[in-house]
Structures are given as structure tokens and as C-alpha cells.
Write a protein that holds these residues in place. Structure first.
Motif, PDB file in Angstrom:
ATOM      1  N   VAL A   1       6.949   2.701  -9.808  1.00  6.91           N
ATOM      2  CA  VAL A   1       8.584   3.281 -10.172  1.00  6.91           C
ATOM      3  C   VAL A   1       7.521   4.463 -10.882  1.00  6.91           C
ATOM      4  CG1 VAL A   1      10.717   4.137 -11.803  1.00  6.91           C
ATOM      5  CG2 VAL A   1       9.865   1.756 -10.215  1.00  6.91           C
ATOM      6  N   GLY A   2       7.636   6.265 -10.642  1.00 10.65           N
ATOM      7  CA  GLY A   2       7.095   7.051 -10.719  1.00 10.65           C
ATOM      8  C   GLY A   2       6.891   8.490 -10.161  1.00 10.65           C
ATOM      9  N   PRO A   3       6.525   9.402 -10.703  1.00 10.50           N
ATOM     10  CA  PRO A   3       6.413   9.893  -9.662  1.00 10.50           C
ATOM     11  C   PRO A   3       4.706  10.471  -9.377  1.00 10.50           C
ATOM     12  CG  PRO A   3       6.686  11.444 -12.051  1.00 10.50           C
ATOM     13  CD  PRO A   3       6.802   9.793 -12.289  1.00 10.50           C
ATOM     14  N   ALA A   4       3.665   9.612  -9.173  1.00  6.40           N
ATOM     15  CA  ALA A   4       2.489   8.953  -9.020  1.00  6.40           C
ATOM     16  C   ALA A   4       2.586   9.695  -7.427  1.00  6.40           C
ATOM     17  CB  ALA A   4       2.587   7.466  -9.435  1.00  6.40           C
ATOM     18  N   ASP A   5       1.592   9.796  -6.958  1.00 11.34           N
ATOM     19  CA  ASP A   5       1.403  10.585  -6.031  1.00 11.34           C
ATOM     20  C   ASP A   5       0.904   8.656  -4.848  1.00 11.34           C
ATOM     21  OD1 ASP A   5       0.825  10.913  -2.779  1.00 11.34           O
ATOM     22  OD2 ASP A   5      -1.577  12.010  -3.410  1.00 11.34           O
ATOM     23  N   PRO A   6       1.764   8.613  -4.256  1.00 12.24           N
ATOM     24  CA  PRO A   6       1.463   6.861  -3.737  1.00 12.24           C
ATOM     25  C   PRO A   6       0.700   7.226  -2.923  1.00 12.24           C
ATOM     26  CG  PRO A   6       2.787   7.595  -2.239  1.00 12.24           C
ATOM     27  CD  PRO A   6       2.934   9.200  -3.594  1.00 12.24           C
ATOM     28  N   ALA A   7      -0.632   8.086  -1.717  1.00 13.91           N
ATOM     29  CA  ALA A   7      -1.819   7.983  -1.508  1.00 13.91           C
ATOM     30  C   ALA A   7      -2.917   7.983  -2.008  1.00 13.91           C
ATOM     31  CB  ALA A   7      -1.594   9.154  -0.656  1.00 13.91           C
ATOM     32  N   SER A   8      -2.624   8.756  -3.403  1.00 17.79           N
ATOM     33  CA  SER A   8      -3.738   8.573  -4.491  1.00 17.79           C
ATOM     34  C   SER A   8      -4.018   7.535  -4.636  1.00 17.79           C
ATOM     35  CB  SER A   8      -3.364   9.915  -5.661  1.00 17.79           C
ATOM     36  OG  SER A   8      -4.186   9.996  -6.615  1.00 17.79           O
ATOM     37  N   VAL A   9      -3.253   6.921  -5.689  1.00 22.13           N
ATOM     38  CA  VAL A   9      -2.448   5.661  -5.918  1.00 22.13           C
ATOM     39  C   VAL A   9      -3.253   4.342  -4.994  1.00 22.13           C
ATOM     40  CG1 VAL A   9      -1.342   3.446  -7.135  1.00 22.13           C
ATOM     41  CG2 VAL A   9      -1.036   5.981  -7.873  1.00 22.13           C
ATOM     42  N   GLN A  10      -2.449   4.744  -4.012  1.00 22.05           N
ATOM     43  CA  GLN A  10      -3.733   4.196  -2.638  1.00 22.05           C
ATOM     44  C   GLN A  10      -4.527   3.611  -2.649  1.00 22.05           C
ATOM     45  OE1 GLN A  10      -1.813   3.915   0.797  1.00 22.05           O
ATOM     46  NE2 GLN A  10      -1.156   2.095   1.122  1.00 22.05           N
ATOM     47  N   ARG A  11      -5.276   4.811  -2.904  1.00 20.37           N
ATOM     48  CA  ARG A  11      -7.211   4.652  -2.173  1.00 20.37           C
ATOM     49  C   ARG A  11      -8.106   4.172  -3.637  1.00 20.37           C
ATOM     50  NH1 ARG A  11      -6.163   9.844  -1.278  1.00 20.37           N
ATOM     51  NH2 ARG A  11      -6.685  10.671  -3.607  1.00 20.37           N
ATOM     52  N   ARG A  12      -7.209   5.085  -4.534  1.00 19.35           N
ATOM     53  CA  ARG A  12      -7.874   4.158  -6.190  1.00 19.35           C
ATOM     54  C   ARG A  12      -8.125   2.429  -5.856  1.00 19.35           C
ATOM     55  NH1 ARG A  12      -8.504   8.130  -9.798  1.00 19.35           N
ATOM     56  NH2 ARG A  12      -9.484   7.497 -10.745  1.00 19.35           N
ATOM     57  N   LEU A  13      -6.638   1.761  -5.759  1.00 20.07           N
ATOM     58  CA  LEU A  13      -6.616   0.657  -5.918  1.00 20.07           C
ATOM     59  C   LEU A  13      -7.279  -0.130  -4.570  1.00 20.07           C
ATOM     60  CD1 LEU A  13      -2.847   0.477  -7.132  1.00 20.07           C
ATOM     61  CD2 LEU A  13      -4.907   0.512  -8.124  1.00 20.07           C
ATOM     62  N   ARG A  14      -7.356   0.339  -3.303  1.00 18.95           N
ATOM     63  CA  ARG A  14      -7.940   0.262  -2.723  1.00 18.95           C
ATOM     64  C   ARG A  14      -9.806   0.281  -2.857  1.00 18.95           C
ATOM     65  NH1 ARG A  14      -5.995   2.945   1.433  1.00 18.95           N
ATOM     66  NH2 ARG A  14      -7.401   4.688   2.309  1.00 18.95           N
ATOM     67  N   GLU A  15     -10.123   0.860  -3.449  1.00 19.96           N
ATOM     68  CA  GLU A  15     -11.785   0.666  -3.980  1.00 19.96           C
ATOM     69  C   GLU A  15     -11.595  -0.348  -5.237  1.00 19.96           C
ATOM     70  OE1 GLU A  15     -11.713   4.423  -5.674  1.00 19.96           O
ATOM     71  OE2 GLU A  15     -11.881   5.915  -3.722  1.00 19.96           O
ATOM     72  N   GLU A  16     -11.415  -0.635  -6.361  1.00 14.19           N
ATOM     73  CA  GLU A  16     -10.470  -1.525  -6.845  1.00 14.19           C
ATOM     74  C   GLU A  16     -10.605  -2.786  -5.841  1.00 14.19           C
ATOM     75  OE1 GLU A  16     -10.871  -2.615 -11.049  1.00 14.19           O
ATOM     76  OE2 GLU A  16     -11.259  -0.794 -10.303  1.00 14.19           O
ATOM     77  N   LEU A  17      -9.521  -3.078  -4.993  1.00 10.90           N
ATOM     78  CA  LEU A  17     -10.027  -4.070  -5.053  1.00 10.90           C
ATOM     79  C   LEU A  17     -11.368  -4.217  -3.832  1.00 10.90           C
ATOM     80  CD1 LEU A  17      -7.946  -6.610  -3.870  1.00 10.90           C
ATOM     81  CD2 LEU A  17      -7.178  -5.221  -1.780  1.00 10.90           C
ATOM     82  N   ALA A  18     -11.497  -3.251  -2.834  1.00  7.12           N
ATOM     83  CA  ALA A  18     -13.189  -4.116  -2.068  1.00  7.12           C
ATOM     84  C   ALA A  18     -14.382  -3.993  -3.576  1.00  7.12           C
ATOM     85  CB  ALA A  18     -13.533  -2.134  -2.084  1.00  7.12           C
ATOM     86  N   ALA A  19     -13.992  -3.791  -4.765  1.00  7.42           N
ATOM     87  CA  ALA A  19     -15.259  -4.119  -5.786  1.00  7.42           C
ATOM     88  C   ALA A  19     -15.081  -5.242  -5.919  1.00  7.42           C
ATOM     89  CB  ALA A  19     -14.664  -3.564  -6.915  1.00  7.42           C
ATOM     90  N   VAL A  20     -13.747  -6.638  -5.917  1.00  8.70           N
ATOM     91  CA  VAL A  20     -13.004  -7.796  -6.435  1.00  8.70           C
ATOM     92  C   VAL A  20     -14.315  -8.563  -5.133  1.00  8.70           C
ATOM     93  CG1 VAL A  20     -12.122  -9.498  -6.235  1.00  8.70           C
ATOM     94  CG2 VAL A  20     -11.389  -7.335  -6.934  1.00  8.70           C
ATOM     95  N   THR A  21     -14.838  -8.066  -4.038  1.00  6.46           N
ATOM     96  CA  THR A  21     -15.664  -8.304  -3.202  1.00  6.46           C
ATOM     97  C   THR A  21     -15.520  -9.743  -2.604  1.00  6.46           C
ATOM     98  OG1 THR A  21     -16.984  -9.680  -4.837  1.00  6.46           O
ATOM     99  CG2 THR A  21     -17.672  -7.683  -3.853  1.00  6.46           C
ATOM    100  N   LEU A  22     -14.291  -9.663  -2.011  1.00 11.14           N
ATOM    101  CA  LEU A  22     -13.611 -11.446  -1.767  1.00 11.14           C
ATOM    102  C   LEU A  22     -13.704 -11.479   0.118  1.00 11.14           C
ATOM    103  CD1 LEU A  22      -9.908 -10.258  -2.244  1.00 11.14           C
ATOM    104  CD2 LEU A  22     -11.236 -11.999  -3.061  1.00 11.14           C
ATOM    105  N   ALA A  23     -14.103 -12.673   0.189  1.00 15.57           N
ATOM    106  CA  ALA A  23     -14.435 -13.077   1.448  1.00 15.57           C
ATOM    107  C   ALA A  23     -13.922 -12.862   2.627  1.00 15.57           C
ATOM    108  CB  ALA A  23     -14.411 -14.677   1.131  1.00 15.57           C
ATOM    109  N   ARG A  24     -12.162 -12.557   2.668  1.00 19.41           N
ATOM    110  CA  ARG A  24     -11.176 -11.919   3.189  1.00 19.41           C
ATOM    111  C   ARG A  24     -10.990 -10.502   2.644  1.00 19.41           C
ATOM    112  NH1 ARG A  24      -9.302 -17.117   6.722  1.00 19.41           N
ATOM    113  NH2 ARG A  24     -10.805 -17.917   6.702  1.00 19.41           N
ATOM    114  N   PRO A  25     -10.892  -9.702   3.426  1.00 21.10           N
ATOM    115  CA  PRO A  25     -10.247  -8.198   2.859  1.00 21.10           C
ATOM    116  C   PRO A  25      -8.581  -8.561   2.797  1.00 21.10           C
ATOM    117  CG  PRO A  25     -12.353  -7.260   3.761  1.00 21.10           C
ATOM    118  CD  PRO A  25     -11.968  -9.014   4.049  1.00 21.10           C
ATOM    119  N   LEU A  26      -7.655  -8.198   1.294  1.00 24.45           N
ATOM    120  CA  LEU A  26      -6.177  -8.110   1.916  1.00 24.45           C
ATOM    121  C   LEU A  26      -6.281  -6.568   1.872  1.00 24.45           C
ATOM    122  CD1 LEU A  26      -5.524  -9.880  -1.826  1.00 24.45           C
ATOM    123  CD2 LEU A  26      -5.871 -11.212   0.987  1.00 24.45           C
ATOM    124  N   ARG A  27      -4.928  -7.054   2.996  1.00 22.68           N
ATOM    125  CA  ARG A  27      -3.593  -6.152   3.328  1.00 22.68           C
ATOM    126  C   ARG A  27      -3.038  -5.662   1.909  1.00 22.68           C
ATOM    127  NH1 ARG A  27       0.918  -5.137   7.825  1.00 22.68           N
ATOM    128  NH2 ARG A  27       1.293  -3.580   7.568  1.00 22.68           N
TER     129      ARG A  27
END
Length: 200
Positions: free
Chosen positions: A149-175
Motif C-alpha cells: 500500500v503506497g505510491p511505491a513503484d512495484p517493479a522497483s520493489v519487486q526487483r529489490r526483493l527478488r535480490e534479497e530473496l536470492a541471497a537467502v540461497t533456498l534450495a528451491r527458489p520461490l516465485r
């Protein structure tokens, strides 16, 4: 590296999810009951086809017909049945290991992370991004759903969170799925094709 690229690493697909001890207990109990029911059914069918009943079933039927309810053996058997039923009920209601997500192994070391930990990590990361007023993070076994909720750019938020999720090094990456909601609550989904490629 994006979350979807992690699935191409060798050996990642061989990582198994942690299983609770109740899985083994349920398998043992189911096997014992199946064998006992199969043996009883086989003997009943044999009697119906003209053969004599097995000695163990004849003795069991005689014991059940002659022993009284206040007999010590009957009380012990009933108590054992109650304890077994209570134990199975506790196993059924106890929390399992479905909330744990396996990480990529390092040598002979295997580890897992709680889904709530992944949700807290992503929520903390998203809360520091500009334009994010409120968010809700839900992590399942296969995907992460984030509602902003807010005026944030969803594409930018998604890109930053995808990088953070990749750093978790899960055995099976999450969508990763990010949805933005306006003041009136209308959700606008955004695509995450990179994460889609990492889910099996």
C-alpha cells in the motif's frame, strides 16, 4: 543473480524437504494395520471358501468370547489402545515441519529456514524502500505473495526483493508475486517472470 537463476545450480533439485518424526510413526502404524487387516481378510475368505480357520484367529475369537470386561488382560489391552490413540491424536495435531524451507547444502551440512523468517526478512527490506506505507508478506512452500500500500513503484520493489530473496540461497527458489493496492483496495498484480522459471 535472480531468484529464478538459482534453480539451475547442480545438486539443488536433489535437496529434500525435512520430514517430521510423525511421518515415520504414521507409516509404521499404517503398515501394521494394513498387515493385520490383510491377514484377517485372507483368513475370512479362506473360511468362506471351505477351509479351516487359522489357529490364531480361532484362539483370538475364543479369548474375546470367554474373557470378561474386568479381566486384567482386557483392561491392559484397552489401556494400550487408549494410549496409542492419544499418541496418534497428538501426532496429528502437533505442528510439523512444513514451515521449514531447505537451504542449498554446503558440503555435508544441510540447513533450513523458517518461512516466517523469510517473511520477516522481506518485510524489513520492503519497509525501508521509498513509497511503501504498508505491506503484508505471505510465504508458502512455492511462492511469496507481497501486498503493498503506497505510491511505491512495484517493479522497483519487486526487483529489490527478488535480490534479497536470492541471497537467502533456498534450495528451491520461490516465485515472487508483488501486488500494489490503492487507497480503495484495488489490487494491481505485477509479473515476475524471473522467479517463475525457478519453480518446479
Amino acid at each position: 543473480m535472480s531468484a529464478g537463476e538459482g534453480g539451475s545450480e547442480p545438486g539443488v533439485g536433489k535437496v529434500r524437504r525435512p520430514r517430521a518424526l510423525r511421518t515415520t510413526a504414521a507409516a509404521v502404524v499404517a503398515t501394521v494395520l494394513l498387515v493385520a487387516a490383510g491377514a484377517l481378510l485372507y483368513d475370512v475368505i479362506a473360511v468362506r471358501t471351505g477351509h479351516r480357520a487359522r489357529q490364531w484367529r480361532a484362539e483370538l475369537a475364543e479369548e474375546l468370547a470367554t474373557r470378561h470386561l474386568d479381566d486384567l488382560a482386557v483392561l491392559l489391552g484397552a489401556g494400550a489402545g487408549v494410549l496409542l490413540g492419544g499418541w496418534l491424536l497428538w501426532l496429528a495435531l502437533a505442528p510439523g515441519l512444513g514451515r521449514w524451507l531447505p537451504l542449498r547444502p554446503h558440503g555435508d551440512t544441510a540447513a533450513a529456514i523458517d518461512r516466517s523468517g523469510v517473511a520477516a526478512l522481506l518485510a524489513d527490506r520492503a519497509a525501508g524502500l521509498p513509497g511503501v506505507e504498508h505491506l503484508r508478506v505471505r510465504v508458502s512452500r512455492r511462492r511469496v505473495r507481497i501486498r503493498l500500500v503506497g505510491p511505491a513503484d512495484p517493479a522497483s520493489v519487486q526487483r529489490r526483493l527478488r535480490e534479497e530473496l536470492a541471497a537467502v540461497t533456498l534450495a528451491r527458489p520461490l516465485r515472487l508475486e508483488v501486488r500494489t493496492a490503492g487507497r480503495r483496495g484495488r489490487a494491481k498484480p505485477t509479473a515476475d517472470t524471473a522467479a517463475d522459471g525457478g519453480t518446479g
